[in-house]
Design a protein around this motif. Structure first.
Motif, short mmCIF file in Angstrom:
data_model
loop_
_atom_site.label_atom_id
_atom_site.label_comp_id
_atom_site.label_asym_id
_atom_site.label_seq_id
_atom_site.Cartn_x
_atom_site.Cartn_y
_atom_site.Cartn_z
N PRO A 1 0.82 -1.21 0.00
CA PRO A 1 0.00 0.00 0.00
C PRO A 1 0.86 1.27 0.00
CG PRO A 1 -0.76 -1.54 1.67
CD PRO A 1 0.52 -2.08 1.12
N ALA B 1 -2.73 5.23 0.95
CA ALA B 1 -3.57 4.12 1.37
C ALA B 1 -3.32 3.78 2.84
CB ALA B 1 -3.30 2.90 0.50
N GLN C 1 -5.80 0.68 -1.74
CA GLN C 1 -4.76 0.84 -2.74
C GLN C 1 -5.30 0.54 -4.13
OE1 GLN C 1 -1.69 2.08 -2.49
NE2 GLN C 1 -1.50 1.87 -4.69
#
Length: 115
Positions: free
Chosen positions: A44, A48, A76
């Motif tokens: 991520p 995110a 993500q």
């Protein structure tokens, strides 16, 4: 070489993207995944992780470590899809097939005062 997107081509790409998980076809430009290899999602991004940390701060007592990992992967994925949509260049003449216009408001008046 640049690719020129048309409304029809864009609609076809959206339809293929919606059906790709069901029929396991590669999306335009994506290589076909290997049959035996499990896909590894990318780590991520910082954005995110920030969204995931906000959810953890609010709902941390209800979420486990596995839940947070799934949430981070889904965030993500959503950020990646949003970036791909934003990367499509639209020309000045590109517009939707229709323009929404609400119907005119109808006023009902009771001239006589009785119902």
């Amino acid at each position: 070489m640049t690719t020129r997107f048309t409304r029809r081509g864009f609609a076809g790409t959206l339809a293929a993207a919606a059906l790709a998980p069901l029929i396991r076809l590669p999306i335009h430009g994506d290589p076909a995944p290997a049959r035996n290899a499990a896909p590894q999602p990318p780590d991520p991004s910082a954005e995110a992780q920030a969204f995931t940390e906000a959810l953890k701060a609010r709902y941390g007592d209800q979420l486990g470590a596995d839940d947070l990992k799934v949430i981070a992967d889904q965030v993500q994925s959503g950020l990646h899809r949003a970036a791909r949509l934003q990367s499509v260049e639209l020309g000045n003449g590109d517009e939707p097939d229709f323009v929404f216009a609400p119907p005119a408001l109808r006023r009902t008046t009771n001239a006589g005062g009785a119902e």
